[in-house]
Enzyme design. Structure first.
Site, PDB file in Angstrom:
ATOM      1  N   HIS A  68      21.612  13.021  54.144  1.00  0.00           N
ATOM      2  CA  HIS A  68      20.896  11.970  53.404  1.00  0.00           C
ATOM      3  C   HIS A  68      20.376  10.883  54.337  1.00  0.00           C
ATOM      4  CE1 HIS A  68      24.217   8.918  53.118  1.00  0.00           C
ATOM      5  NE2 HIS A  68      25.025   9.945  52.956  1.00  0.00           N
ATOM      6  N   ASP A 182      26.588   7.451  58.617  1.00  0.00           N
ATOM      7  CA  ASP A 182      26.582   7.914  57.230  1.00  0.00           C
ATOM      8  C   ASP A 182      25.205   7.604  56.649  1.00  0.00           C
ATOM      9  OD1 ASP A 182      27.179   8.636  54.662  1.00  0.00           O
ATOM     10  OD2 ASP A 182      28.712   7.117  54.321  1.00  0.00           O
ATOM     11  N   GLU A 214      21.505   8.850  48.247  1.00  0.00           N
ATOM     12  CA  GLU A 214      22.806   9.501  48.088  1.00  0.00           C
ATOM     13  C   GLU A 214      23.891   8.477  47.777  1.00  0.00           C
ATOM     14  OE1 GLU A 214      26.786  11.112  49.511  1.00  0.00           O
ATOM     15  OE2 GLU A 214      25.704   9.308  50.084  1.00  0.00           O
ATOM     16  N   GLU A 215      23.815   7.319  48.433  1.00  0.00           N
ATOM     17  CA  GLU A 215      24.892   6.335  48.334  1.00  0.00           C
ATOM     18  C   GLU A 215      24.986   5.657  46.970  1.00  0.00           C
ATOM     19  OE1 GLU A 215      27.184   6.060  50.345  1.00  0.00           O
ATOM     20  OE2 GLU A 215      26.515   6.608  52.354  1.00  0.00           O
ATOM     21  N   ASP A 237      27.387  15.802  56.110  1.00  0.00           N
ATOM     22  CA  ASP A 237      27.623  14.369  55.926  1.00  0.00           C
ATOM     23  C   ASP A 237      28.744  13.942  56.868  1.00  0.00           C
ATOM     24  OD1 ASP A 237      27.671  11.763  54.755  1.00  0.00           O
ATOM     25  OD2 ASP A 237      27.249  12.587  52.772  1.00  0.00           O
ATOM     26  N   HIS A 325      31.183   3.194  56.269  1.00  0.00           N
ATOM     27  CA  HIS A 325      30.922   2.094  55.336  1.00  0.00           C
ATOM     28  C   HIS A 325      31.309   0.741  55.936  1.00  0.00           C
ATOM     29  CE1 HIS A 325      29.878   4.266  51.389  1.00  0.00           C
ATOM     30  NE2 HIS A 325      29.727   5.105  52.405  1.00  0.00           N
TER      31      HIS A 325
END
Length: 361
Positions: A68, A182, A214-215, A237, A325
């Site tokens: 992504h 990510d 995606e997130e 991922d 994250h």
């Protein structure tokens, strides 16, 4: 920084690009630049996911390899009278990792630097120092003296806000630090798979995909998969690295450098047994290292891919990554290279008969 080889240069361009969910133009353009020379055809879906198609030696099954494009970030919601920016998180953030971090606000007239403001501990009562501040109480300081000045800088509600962390090769050069691993590493894997298939026979059509949003709910994977209608899907991922102080095997199993993770279960799907067995058998046969993991607290694009149309056998293959994250994450180059090698070897086996066999196993 030392001179970068071609792969590191690609990884730098991908991770330095700024793109939160719904605003993925920069990373899409970087991915397109690298994947277009390797593909027979490049298109997008109507939400902006990038789809690069490579035809093999037979018209056989359609194989989707999806990373992504989006990274977690923030969005401007309001400018107060003193010129401070209020914001909405876009994707999952934990308050502990946000305060005093640098950010870039992407306006229509250019980028504006800022920092997530925080009170000095000296003026906080003792009980307040022990708690993390609520996201709703945070703001971004862009060095504006008034609302009018912030507006003159080009700031508007809806503008994307991204973390700041330049791509960095660490002292041990296998360790790579960046924002947005990510999931720009997934985009890099999709690019590199197509590159390594250039001189290989593969009895299928391969789609290297950069999905959007995606997130915030695996959204671009839904639309891109609907456009492709694949027979087999791989989501590539980041995964959780369990090799830092304080993390036990109850929390996370994987170690950086020990191979890509085969995700047997996550919150968005139960991995497809037939496909999973083919992947691990291939890894064993080719002596490619891998690790198993389960992530009950998160999901990947496989969650959308496998539910498209009449169902798509799908598997998530992830790279163990520290500090996902947050503003700065770290992964191991060997895991990236072994993930590519594994997916390439599996694709070479995915002819029509094999796909039919594993679909119902």
């Amino acid at each position: 920084m030392a001179n970068l080889d071609e792969t590191l240069q690609m990884l730098k361009e991908l991770t330095d690009a700024n793109g939160i969910p719904g605003n993925e133009r920069e990373p899409r353009e970087v991915m397109k630049k690298h994947i277009e020379p390797l593909a027979d055809e490049v298109s997008t879906d109507n939400l902006g996911s990038l789809i690069a198609k490579k035809q093999g030696t037979a018209s056989g099954p359609k194989i989707m390899v999806a990373g992504h494009l989006d990274e977690i970030g923030f969005m401007v919601t309001h400018i107060d009278d003193k010129g401070f920016i209020k914001f909405q998180t876009v994707g999952g953030w934990w308050e502990q990792v946000m305060l005093a971090q640098r950010v870039t606000i992407m306006t229509r007239t250019g980028n504006v630097p800022g920092v997530i403001g925080s009170k000095p501990p000296h003026i906080l009562p003792p009980e307040a120092r022990k708690k993390s501040m609520d996201k709703k109480d945070m703001f971004i300081d862009i060095g504006a003296s008034s609302k009018e000045e912030a507006q003159e800088f080009g700031i508007r509600p809806g503008d994307a806000i991204v973390p700041v962390c330049d791509f960095t090769v660490m002292k041990n050069e296998k360790y790579l630090m960046a924002k947005a691993w990510d999931n720009r590493i997934g985009c890099a894997i999709a690019i590199e798979v197509l590159r390594q298939l250039q001189n290989e026979d593969h009895p299928n059509t391969v789609y290297g995909v950069g999905t959007v949003q995606e997130e915030v709910g695996l959204r671009g994977a839904k639309t891109a998969t609907n456009q492709i209608q694949p027979d087999i899907g791989f989501a590539v991922d980041v995964g959780i690295a369990g090799d830092t102080p304080g993390v036990t095997t109850k929390d996370a199993l994987a170690k950086m450098g020990d191979g890509p993770q085969i995700i047997v279960y996550d919150a968005s799907m139960v991995s497809h047994k037939g496909l999973r067995d083919l992947v691990t058998d291939t890894a064993d046969e080719k002596k490619i290292p891998y690790q198993f993991d389960a992530v009950p607290g998160g999901g990947t694009d496989s969650g959308s891919i496998h539910l498209t149309a009449n169902g798509v056998p799908a598997l998530s293959i992830t790279i163990a990554t520290r500090y996902i994250h947050t503003h700065a994450a770290i992964l191991h180059r060997d895991d990236f290279e072994n993930a590519v090698k594994l997916i390439v070897e599996v694709i070479k086996k995915l002819d029509a008969e094999t796909v039919k066999e594993i679909t119902f196993s």
